[in-house]
Motif scaffolding. Structure first.
Motif, PDB file in Angstrom:
ATOM      1  N   ALA A 154      11.487 -55.912 -18.197  1.00  8.07           N
ATOM      2  CA  ALA A 154      10.338 -56.813 -18.114  1.00  8.07           C
ATOM      3  C   ALA A 154      10.726 -58.221 -18.570  1.00  8.07           C
ATOM      4  O   ALA A 154      10.310 -59.218 -17.964  1.00  8.07           O
ATOM      5  N   VAL A 155      11.528 -58.317 -19.616  1.00 10.32           N
ATOM      6  CA  VAL A 155      11.989 -59.630 -20.086  1.00 10.32           C
ATOM      7  C   VAL A 155      12.831 -60.304 -19.004  1.00 10.32           C
ATOM      8  O   VAL A 155      12.657 -61.501 -18.717  1.00 10.32           O
ATOM      9  N   VAL A 156      13.726 -59.554 -18.381  1.00 13.99           N
ATOM     10  CA  VAL A 156      14.547 -60.094 -17.291  1.00 13.99           C
ATOM     11  C   VAL A 156      13.649 -60.526 -16.131  1.00 13.99           C
ATOM     12  O   VAL A 156      13.843 -61.592 -15.531  1.00 13.99           O
ATOM     13  N   HIS A 157      12.641 -59.702 -15.806  1.00 17.27           N
ATOM     14  CA  HIS A 157      11.704 -59.986 -14.716  1.00 17.27           C
ATOM     15  C   HIS A 157      10.950 -61.300 -14.976  1.00 17.27           C
ATOM     16  O   HIS A 157      10.859 -62.159 -14.096  1.00 17.27           O
ATOM     17  N   VAL A 158      10.434 -61.461 -16.190  1.00 17.29           N
ATOM     18  CA  VAL A 158       9.713 -62.679 -16.560  1.00 17.29           C
ATOM     19  C   VAL A 158      10.666 -63.878 -16.540  1.00 17.29           C
ATOM     20  O   VAL A 158      10.312 -64.954 -16.028  1.00 17.29           O
ATOM     21  N   ALA A 159      11.862 -63.699 -17.078  1.00 15.94           N
ATOM     22  CA  ALA A 159      12.843 -64.798 -17.079  1.00 15.94           C
ATOM     23  C   ALA A 159      13.186 -65.220 -15.648  1.00 15.94           C
ATOM     24  O   ALA A 159      13.287 -66.422 -15.359  1.00 15.94           O
ATOM     25  N   ALA A 160      13.348 -64.257 -14.762  1.00 17.48           N
ATOM     26  CA  ALA A 160      13.645 -64.581 -13.363  1.00 17.48           C
ATOM     27  C   ALA A 160      12.482 -65.329 -12.723  1.00 17.48           C
ATOM     28  O   ALA A 160      12.678 -66.307 -11.994  1.00 17.48           O
ATOM     29  N   ALA A 161      11.256 -64.885 -13.003  1.00 15.81           N
ATOM     30  CA  ALA A 161      10.081 -65.569 -12.444  1.00 15.81           C
ATOM     31  C   ALA A 161       9.995 -67.004 -12.959  1.00 15.81           C
ATOM     32  O   ALA A 161       9.706 -67.935 -12.192  1.00 15.81           O
ATOM     33  N   LEU A 162      10.252 -67.184 -14.254  1.00 15.13           N
ATOM     34  CA  LEU A 162      10.235 -68.538 -14.819  1.00 15.13           C
ATOM     35  C   LEU A 162      11.365 -69.392 -14.256  1.00 15.13           C
ATOM     36  O   LEU A 162      11.182 -70.590 -14.008  1.00 15.13           O
TER      37      LEU A 162
END
Length: 183
Positions: A154-162
């Motif tokens: 989830a952290v990677v997912h959010v970082a990618a979205a940002l």
């Protein structure tokens, strides 16, 4: 806003399922942390709520996957490198797998602990595995381990979205945000 997805935008149903699952996972973490300091009836009630929400997440994940199969998936930006496309597909696959694996591991943990799983007191599910102390420890560790993997992804997912939003300046994040329409 359209209910269905298009090649440029996630529809209202996809967005709602996405964000509802996110909120419920945060609630699940909060309940799991709270139960650590509880005992007696309060602990049983909180665990029952945790199980019910976990089953709800499983049901929503099934609906989300079915909806995704019945609707187009918005295209990835044309400028993405092949490894980024591969990473995006792999991370989404793993996130879906975890949305199924975590509740099933929790259900197995309850069954191995000889505690029934009831969905909000309305439906009692059959035991997933037999009551067994070794299985209980295995599924406890598995359930917690899967959560750690989920948080990491989830952290990677959010970082990618940002990164898409602030660095690449594309619409990947905007098209999943509620109440935002991408032209």
């Amino acid at each position: 806003m359209a209910l269905t997805n298009s090649l440029t935008q996630w529809g209202a149903v996809s967005k709602t399922l996405h964000w509802l699952i996110v909120v419920l996972i945060i609630v699940q973490y909060t309940l799991a942390e709270a139960v650590e300091d509880m005992s007696g009836y309060g602990k049983l009630v909180t665990l029952a709520r945790h199980k019910s929400i976990g089953l709800t997440i499983l049901g929503l994940a099934i609906l989300r996957l079915l909806w995704r199969w019945m609707n187009p998936t918005p295209e990835l930006p044309a400028g993405m490198k092949s490894w980024e496309r591969w990473a995006a597909k792999l991370s989404h696959f793993l996130l879906y797998a975890l949305l199924f694996a975590m509740p099933l591991a929790g259900w197995a943990l309850s069954s191995a602990s000889n505690f029934p799983v009831r969905w909000f007191g309305l439906v009692t599910l059959p035991d997933f595995v037999p009551a067994d102390k070794e299985l209980q420890h295995f599924f406890h560790d598995l359930h917690e381990g899967l959560f750690k993997v989920l948080v990491t992804l989830a952290v990677v997912h959010v970082a990618a979205a940002l990164r898409h939003h602030f660095v690449n300046k594309d619409n990947v994040l905007k098209r999943m945000l509620p109440f935002v329409r991408v032209p």
